[in-house]
Design a protein around this motif. Structure first.
Motif, PDB file in Angstrom:
ATOM      1  N   GLU A   1       0.814  -1.215   0.000  1.00 34.91           N
ATOM      2  CA  GLU A   1       0.000   0.000   0.000  1.00 34.91           C
ATOM      3  C   GLU A   1       0.847   1.263   0.000  1.00 34.91           C
ATOM      4  O   GLU A   1       0.372   2.330  -0.368  1.00 34.91           O
ATOM      5  CB  GLU A   1      -0.994   0.003   1.177  1.00 34.91           C
ATOM      6  CG  GLU A   1      -0.357  -0.026   2.543  1.00 34.91           C
ATOM      7  CD  GLU A   1       0.085  -1.422   3.014  1.00 34.91           C
ATOM      8  OE1 GLU A   1       0.768  -1.479   4.044  1.00 34.91           O
ATOM      9  OE2 GLU A   1      -0.241  -2.424   2.357  1.00 34.91           O
ATOM     10  N   GLU A   2       2.117   1.152   0.396  1.00 35.60           N
ATOM     11  CA  GLU A   2       3.027   2.304   0.370  1.00 35.60           C
ATOM     12  C   GLU A   2       3.729   2.436  -0.985  1.00 35.60           C
ATOM     13  O   GLU A   2       4.511   3.361  -1.183  1.00 35.60           O
ATOM     14  CB  GLU A   2       4.064   2.178   1.487  1.00 35.60           C
ATOM     15  CG  GLU A   2       3.456   2.264   2.872  1.00 35.60           C
ATOM     16  CD  GLU A   2       4.484   2.062   3.975  1.00 35.60           C
ATOM     17  OE1 GLU A   2       5.705   2.049   3.687  1.00 35.60           O
ATOM     18  OE2 GLU A   2       4.055   1.902   5.138  1.00 35.60           O
ATOM     19  N   HIS A   3       3.458   1.501  -1.874  1.00 32.70           N
ATOM     20  CA  HIS A   3       4.083   1.508  -3.206  1.00 32.70           C
ATOM     21  C   HIS A   3       3.001   1.400  -4.268  1.00 32.70           C
ATOM     22  O   HIS A   3       2.955   0.458  -5.057  1.00 32.70           O
ATOM     23  CB  HIS A   3       5.105   0.370  -3.312  1.00 32.70           C
ATOM     24  CG  HIS A   3       6.232   0.526  -2.357  1.00 32.70           C
ATOM     25  ND1 HIS A   3       7.358   1.254  -2.657  1.00 32.70           N
ATOM     26  CD2 HIS A   3       6.380   0.090  -1.086  1.00 32.70           C
ATOM     27  CE1 HIS A   3       8.162   1.245  -1.613  1.00 32.70           C
ATOM     28  NE2 HIS A   3       7.601   0.548  -0.641  1.00 32.70           N
ATOM     29  N   GLU A   4       2.114   2.373  -4.249  1.00 29.61           N
ATOM     30  CA  GLU A   4       0.995   2.444  -5.185  1.00 29.61           C
ATOM     31  C   GLU A   4       1.070   3.774  -5.917  1.00 29.61           C
ATOM     32  O   GLU A   4       1.188   4.816  -5.274  1.00 29.61           O
ATOM     33  CB  GLU A   4      -0.313   2.330  -4.397  1.00 29.61           C
ATOM     34  CG  GLU A   4      -1.531   2.212  -5.262  1.00 29.61           C
ATOM     35  CD  GLU A   4      -2.763   1.931  -4.434  1.00 29.61           C
ATOM     36  OE1 GLU A   4      -2.934   0.774  -3.991  1.00 29.61           O
ATOM     37  OE2 GLU A   4      -3.532   2.874  -4.231  1.00 29.61           O
ATOM     38  N   TYR A   5       1.003   3.725  -7.258  1.00 23.82           N
ATOM     39  CA  TYR A   5       1.193   4.929  -8.064  1.00 23.82           C
ATOM     40  C   TYR A   5       0.160   4.977  -9.183  1.00 23.82           C
ATOM     41  O   TYR A   5      -0.378   3.958  -9.594  1.00 23.82           O
ATOM     42  CB  TYR A   5       2.614   4.942  -8.654  1.00 23.82           C
ATOM     43  CG  TYR A   5       3.668   4.784  -7.589  1.00 23.82           C
ATOM     44  CD1 TYR A   5       3.997   5.848  -6.761  1.00 23.82           C
ATOM     45  CD2 TYR A   5       4.291   3.561  -7.375  1.00 23.82           C
ATOM     46  CE1 TYR A   5       4.941   5.705  -5.755  1.00 23.82           C
ATOM     47  CE2 TYR A   5       5.239   3.416  -6.375  1.00 23.82           C
ATOM     48  CZ  TYR A   5       5.559   4.485  -5.570  1.00 23.82           C
ATOM     49  OH  TYR A   5       6.481   4.345  -4.562  1.00 23.82           O
ATOM     50  N   LEU A   6      -0.073   6.180  -9.687  1.00 23.31           N
ATOM     51  CA  LEU A   6      -1.016   6.381 -10.782  1.00 23.31           C
ATOM     52  C   LEU A   6      -0.255   6.597 -12.085  1.00 23.31           C
ATOM     53  O   LEU A   6       0.595   7.488 -12.179  1.00 23.31           O
ATOM     54  CB  LEU A   6      -1.909   7.600 -10.514  1.00 23.31           C
ATOM     55  CG  LEU A   6      -2.871   7.952 -11.650  1.00 23.31           C
ATOM     56  CD1 LEU A   6      -3.912   6.851 -11.833  1.00 23.31           C
ATOM     57  CD2 LEU A   6      -3.530   9.281 -11.384  1.00 23.31           C
ATOM     58  N   VAL A   7      -0.566   5.764 -13.081  1.00 21.28           N
ATOM     59  CA  VAL A   7      -0.006   5.903 -14.427  1.00 21.28           C
ATOM     60  C   VAL A   7      -1.096   6.492 -15.307  1.00 21.28           C
ATOM     61  O   VAL A   7      -2.193   5.937 -15.388  1.00 21.28           O
ATOM     62  CB  VAL A   7       0.472   4.546 -14.989  1.00 21.28           C
ATOM     63  CG1 VAL A   7       0.909   4.674 -16.445  1.00 21.28           C
ATOM     64  CG2 VAL A   7       1.589   3.971 -14.137  1.00 21.28           C
ATOM     65  N   THR A   8      -0.819   7.629 -15.933  1.00 22.63           N
ATOM     66  CA  THR A   8      -1.794   8.236 -16.839  1.00 22.63           C
ATOM     67  C   THR A   8      -1.533   7.761 -18.266  1.00 22.63           C
ATOM     68  O   THR A   8      -0.380   7.537 -18.652  1.00 22.63           O
ATOM     69  CB  THR A   8      -1.751   9.771 -16.788  1.00 22.63           C
ATOM     70  OG1 THR A   8      -0.448  10.209 -17.144  1.00 22.63           O
ATOM     71  CG2 THR A   8      -2.114  10.282 -15.404  1.00 22.63           C
ATOM     72  N   ILE A   9      -2.612   7.610 -19.016  1.00 19.92           N
ATOM     73  CA  ILE A   9      -2.540   7.130 -20.396  1.00 19.92           C
ATOM     74  C   ILE A   9      -2.989   8.252 -21.314  1.00 19.92           C
ATOM     75  O   ILE A   9      -4.019   8.865 -21.086  1.00 19.92           O
ATOM     76  CB  ILE A   9      -3.468   5.910 -20.610  1.00 19.92           C
ATOM     77  CG1 ILE A   9      -3.280   4.850 -19.528  1.00 19.92           C
ATOM     78  CG2 ILE A   9      -3.303   5.333 -22.011  1.00 19.92           C
ATOM     79  CD1 ILE A   9      -1.928   4.229 -19.472  1.00 19.92           C
TER      80      ILE A   9
END
Length: 151
Positions: A54-62
């Motif tokens: 949960e401390e290594h969650e990121y958002l990738v935009t497309i």
């Protein structure tokens, strides 16, 4: 006989060919235990390889079918795509799902924008769809509103 120069359709390019990244990033994108969630903003990537995922969650935009940005520190700090962006790019079903998100009216919102009413109703009631069975419509006709499911 003379040859005519007809325009050729451009071959689609794989997203990886449009990203710059190192071999190390490519390896990590393949073997780390990523968990993907499609969200309205893009793809949420959680790294299950860590003790505290949960401390290594990121958002990738497309954008335009390509993972453009990631909220991880590495994407901002280093040149080239991070392992999260490459991880999304190498998983075609994830990238495709992020590019085609269903919207409330039953249409599909793509990176290029909302599908037009004409596109959603490409099969008229009078037209016959080769995919539909006589007693049961195909998914595309139901999705676009051209045919209704039987009661």
């Amino acid at each position: 006989m003379s040859k005519t120069n007809l325009p050729q359709a451009a071959e689609p390019t794989h997203p990886l060919s449009r990203l710059a990244f190192t071999k190390r990033v490519a390896k990590r994108a393949q073997y780390e235990a990523f968990e993907f969630t499609i969200v309205p903003e893009g793809v949420r990537v959680r790294n299950g390889s860590h003790a505290n995922p949960e401390e290594h969650e990121y958002l990738v935009t497309i954008d335009e079918g390509l993972p453009q940005t990631c909220t991880c520190p590495a994407d901002a700090r280093f040149d080239g795509a991070c392992k999260h962006r490459v991880g999304v790019a190498i998983r075609a079903p994830i990238l495709d799902a992020a590019n085609r998100q269903v919207v409330a009216d039953g249409g599909v919102e793509t990176a290029a924008g909302r599908a037009s009413q004409e596109e959603r109703q490409s099969v008229d009631e009078d037209d016959e769809c080769e995919e539909c069975l006589e007693e049961f419509p195909c998914w595309e006709c139901v999705r676009t509103g051209a045919r209704a499911l039987p009661e």
